[in-house]
Design an enzyme around this catalytic site. Structure first.
Site, PDB file in Angstrom:
ATOM      1  CD  GLU A  96     -19.734  19.845   9.566  1.00 14.79           C
ATOM      2  OE1 GLU A  96     -18.005  19.995   8.995  1.00 14.79           O
ATOM      3  OE2 GLU A  96     -19.423  20.312  10.082  1.00 14.79           O
ATOM      4  CG  ASN A 107     -24.085  15.268  12.777  1.00 16.71           C
ATOM      5  OD1 ASN A 107     -25.173  15.130  12.871  1.00 16.71           O
ATOM      6  ND2 ASN A 107     -22.494  15.695  12.666  1.00 16.71           N
ATOM      7  CG  HIS A 136     -23.043  24.135  14.942  1.00 15.66           C
ATOM      8  ND1 HIS A 136     -23.130  24.097  16.680  1.00 15.66           N
ATOM      9  CD2 HIS A 136     -22.946  23.094  14.463  1.00 15.66           C
ATOM     10  CE1 HIS A 136     -21.951  23.173  17.253  1.00 15.66           C
ATOM     11  NE2 HIS A 136     -22.623  22.609  15.558  1.00 15.66           N
ATOM     12  CD  GLU A 148     -21.888  18.489  15.729  1.00 16.06           C
ATOM     13  OE1 GLU A 148     -21.680  20.078  15.554  1.00 16.06           O
ATOM     14  OE2 GLU A 148     -21.977  17.400  15.066  1.00 16.06           O
ATOM     15  CG  ASP A 158     -23.829  26.159  19.243  1.00 17.29           C
ATOM     16  OD1 ASP A 158     -24.273  26.017  17.878  1.00 17.29           O
ATOM     17  OD2 ASP A 158     -22.288  25.959  19.295  1.00 17.29           O
TER      18      ASP A 158
HETATM   19  C1  XIL Z   1     -15.868  21.067  17.105  1.00 20.64           C
HETATM   20  C2  XIL Z   1     -15.215  21.181  18.026  1.00 20.64           C
HETATM   21  O1  XIL Z   1     -16.429  21.763  19.908  1.00 20.64           O
HETATM   22  C3  XIL Z   1     -13.781  22.220  18.535  1.00 20.64           C
HETATM   23  O2  XIL Z   1     -13.402  22.191  19.865  1.00 20.64           O
HETATM   24  C4  XIL Z   1     -12.794  22.003  17.092  1.00 20.64           C
HETATM   25  O3  XIL Z   1     -12.068  22.875  17.864  1.00 20.64           O
HETATM   26  C5  XIL Z   1     -13.023  21.950  15.644  1.00 20.64           C
HETATM   27  O4  XIL Z   1     -14.770  20.700  16.640  1.00 20.64           O
HETATM   28  N1  XIL Z   1     -19.155  20.564  13.759  1.00 20.64           N
HETATM   29  C6  XIL Z   1     -19.300  19.535  14.268  1.00 20.64           C
HETATM   30  C7  XIL Z   1     -17.979  19.585  15.217  1.00 20.64           C
HETATM   31  O5  XIL Z   1     -19.285  18.736  13.190  1.00 20.64           O
HETATM   32  O6  XIL Z   1     -16.654  18.503  15.620  1.00 20.64           O
HETATM   33  C8  XIL Z   1     -17.748  20.947  15.306  1.00 20.64           C
HETATM   34  O7  XIL Z   1     -16.702  21.043  16.430  1.00 20.64           O
HETATM   35  C9  XIL Z   1     -18.040  21.726  15.176  1.00 20.64           C
HETATM   36  C10 XIL Z   1     -18.806  21.491  14.124  1.00 20.64           C
END
Ligand code: XIL
Length: 315
Positions: free
Chosen positions: A131, A172, A208, A236, A238
Site C-alpha cells: 500500500e 502489493n 478488495h 486478498e 473478497d
Molecule cells: C487486515 C486483517 O485481515 C485484519 O484482521 C486486521 O485487523 C487489519 O488488517 N490490506 C492488507 C491486509 O494488506 O493486511 C489487511 O488485513 C486488509 C487490507
C-alpha cells in the site's frame, strides 16, 4: 474437486486463503483450511506484520507466524509472507517518526532482513512493500515516505532479496484491479524499479472489491502489469455486499467472483489467487466497512455460497 485442484488444472500455481492464528483453534475451520484440494496456499492475515514481529526495536517475535508457516508445511501448502513494510499495523516506535533518514533506512533493512531470513526457504512470495500509493496514484505520506521519499521501497526489496534469494518479491496494493490512476502509478513505479535494478518479481493485486462494482477492464490491467516482465497474483480477494444478504446479491457476487477469476485465468503471468479468508465467519470486512459483509465464498456456517461455483466457473 476443490478450488486449488481446479486452479492447478488451468496452469495456475495455487488457489489459497488468508488465515489467522486464533481461527486455527476452531477445529472445523482448521479442518477445511487444511484441505489442500481447496487451498494450496495460505497467507497469515496478521502474524507476520511489523507490529507482530518487531513490536519493540530489535526484539523479534515469530511465534504467531511460525504457527501459520508450520500449518502450511504440514498440509503441503505454499506460503505467502505478508508483509515487511507497510504504514499500518506499525508499532509506535516506528510511526513516531523520530528517526533521520539513515536511521530509518537501517531500521527498514534490519526489519526486512530479519523477518525474511527467519522464513527463508518456507515462503513462495513476500509482500515486501504494501500500500505505497494513494488512490490518485501519488505516494502515500507514511513515515517511510515522509522521511525517505520513495527510496524506502528499493531499500526493502534489496534487503529481502539478500535475505531469501529464492522468494518472489512483490509490491502489493488495493484499488489496482482495473485500469486507472493508481494502476498507472504502480506500472510506472515497477518499470522504474526494474530499470534501477531493484529486485521486484511481482505485483500483488489485493482485490478488495464490491458486489456489482467490479471493474470491467481487469484483464487489460493485468496484461499491462504482465508486460513489465513481472508475475502477478490476486492476493486478498473478497467481494463485499451491503447487508442483508439476498439471493439477488449472492447471484451478483457469484458473477463477480467469476469475472475476477476469469481475468486471472486469461493472463498467464497471473500465478494464483488468494481469498482474504474463506468463510464469512472470519472476514475482516464487517469490522471495517460498516453495514457490509458476506464477502467470501463460504458463509458463517461453512456452507458454500454461489460465489464458490463462480470461482470454479471463472477458471
Ligand atoms: C487486515 C486483517 O485481515 C485484519 O484482521 C486486521 O485487523 C487489519 O488488517 N490490506 C492488507 C491486509 O494488506 O493486511 C489487511 O488485513 C486488509 C487490507
Amino acid at each position: 474437486p476443490g478450488l486449488d485442484v481446479v486452479a492447478k488444472s488451468k496452469g495456475k500455481l495455487y488457489f489459497g486463503s488468508a488465515t489467522d492464528n486464533g481461527e486455527l483453534n476452531d477445529a472445523p475451520y482448521a479442518a477445511i483450511l487444511s484441505d489442500n484440494k481447496e487451498f494450496g496456499q495460505i497467507t497469515p492475515g496478521n502474524s507476520m506484520k511489523w507490529d507482530a514481529t518487531e513490536r519493540s526495536r530489535g526484539v523479534f517475535t515469530f511465534s504467531g507466524g511460525d504457527v501459520i508457516a508450520n500449518f502450511a508445511a504440514a498440509n503441503g501448502q505454499l506460503l505467502r509472507g505478508h508483509t515487511c513494510v507497510w504504514h499500518s499495523q506499525l508499532p509506535g516506535w516506528v510511526t513516531a517518526g523520530n528517526f533521520n533518514a539513515a536511521d530509518l533506512t537501517s531500521i527498514i533493512e534490519t526489519h526486512t532482513t530479519t523477518v525474511v531470513d527467519h522464513y527463508k526457504g518456507q515462503v513462495y512470495a513476500w509482500d515486501v512493500v504494501n500500500e505505497a500509493f494513494n488512490d490518485d496514484g501519488t505516494f502515500r505520506t507514511s513515515v517511510f515516505y515522509t522521511t525517505l521519499g520513495s527510496s524506502y521501497i528499493a531499500t526493502a526489496f534489496h534487503a529481502a532479496r539478500a535475505a531469501d534469494p529464492d522468494a518472489k518479491l512483490y509490491i502489493n496494493d488495493y484499488n489496482i484491479d482495473g485500469l486507472g490512476a493508481k494502476s498507472t502509478a504502480m506500472t510506472n513505479l515497477v518499470a522504474q524499479l526494474k530499470a534501477d535494478g531493484v529486485p521486484v518479481d511481482g505485483i500483488g493485486i489485493q482485490g478488495h472489491l464490491i458486489v456489482g462494482a467490479v471493474p470491467n477492464n481487469l484483464q487489460a490491467n493485468f496484461e499491462q502489469f504482465a508486460a513489465l516482465g513481472v508475475e502477478i497474483a490476486i492476493t486478498e480477494l473478497d467481494i463485499r455486499l451491503t447487508l442483508p444478504v439476498t439471493p439477488e446479491k449472492l447471484a451478483q457476487q457469484k458473477a463477480d467472483y467469476q469475472k475476477v477469476i476469469a481475468a486471472c485465468a486469461a493472463v498467464p503471468a497471473c500465478v494464483g489467487v488468494t481469498i482474504w479468508d474463506w468463510t464469512d465467519k472470519y472476514s475482516w470486512i464487517p469490522s471495517v466497512f460498516s453495514g457490509q459483509g458476506a464477502a467470501l465464498p463460504w458463509d458463517e456456517t461453512f456452507v458454500k455460497k454461489p460465489a464458490y461455483d463462480g470461482i470454479v466457473a471463472g477458471f
